[in-house]
Scaffold this motif. Sequence first.
Motif, PDB file in Angstrom:
ATOM      1  N   GLY A 104      52.988   4.801 -47.161  1.00  0.00           N
ATOM      2  CA  GLY A 104      51.956   4.455 -47.768  1.00  0.00           C
ATOM      3  C   GLY A 104      50.804   5.715 -48.015  1.00  0.00           C
ATOM      4  N   SER A 105      51.475   6.725 -47.753  1.00  0.00           N
ATOM      5  CA  SER A 105      50.560   8.003 -47.899  1.00  0.00           C
ATOM      6  C   SER A 105      50.586   8.349 -49.332  1.00  0.00           C
ATOM      7  CB  SER A 105      51.100   9.108 -47.200  1.00  0.00           C
ATOM      8  OG  SER A 105      50.451  10.502 -47.529  1.00  0.00           O
ATOM      9  N   THR A 106      49.331   8.805 -49.810  1.00  0.00           N
ATOM     10  CA  THR A 106      48.999   9.247 -51.225  1.00  0.00           C
ATOM     11  C   THR A 106      48.750  10.859 -51.213  1.00  0.00           C
ATOM     12  OG1 THR A 106      46.739   8.401 -51.185  1.00  0.00           O
ATOM     13  CG2 THR A 106      48.633   6.948 -52.199  1.00  0.00           C
ATOM     14  N   ALA A 107      48.820  11.404 -50.064  1.00  0.00           N
ATOM     15  CA  ALA A 107      48.345  12.970 -49.931  1.00  0.00           C
ATOM     16  C   ALA A 107      49.320  13.844 -50.713  1.00  0.00           C
ATOM     17  CB  ALA A 107      48.094  13.094 -48.727  1.00  0.00           C
ATOM     18  N   MET A 108      48.809  14.662 -51.367  1.00  0.00           N
ATOM     19  CA  MET A 108      49.947  15.618 -52.163  1.00  0.00           C
ATOM     20  C   MET A 108      49.752  17.051 -51.524  1.00  0.00           C
ATOM     21  SD  MET A 108      50.338  14.856 -55.934  1.00  0.00           S
ATOM     22  CE  MET A 108      50.356  13.334 -56.648  1.00  0.00           C
ATOM     23  N   ALA A 156      56.470  12.084 -45.181  1.00  0.00           N
ATOM     24  CA  ALA A 156      55.117  11.668 -45.323  1.00  0.00           C
ATOM     25  C   ALA A 156      55.108  10.398 -44.638  1.00  0.00           C
ATOM     26  CB  ALA A 156      54.538  11.794 -47.005  1.00  0.00           C
TER      27      ALA A 156
END
Length: 50
Positions: free
Chosen positions: A46-50, A43
């Motif tokens: 700083g990515s917060t996607a799941m 990822a």
Amino acid sequence: MAVARLAERLGMDPVVLEGYGDRPHTRSDHLRLAAGYLGWKSAPAGSTAM
């Protein structure tokens, strides 16, 4: 417990795995190889996607 299960699945004596990870980069090297084999992608930072 996990080592015993892994050794059983690999068909080896758990004693063989006692020194696994003694070299500082062994685990991260093996994780990188396994992730590449499985086609996993990192990822972005700083990515917060799941």
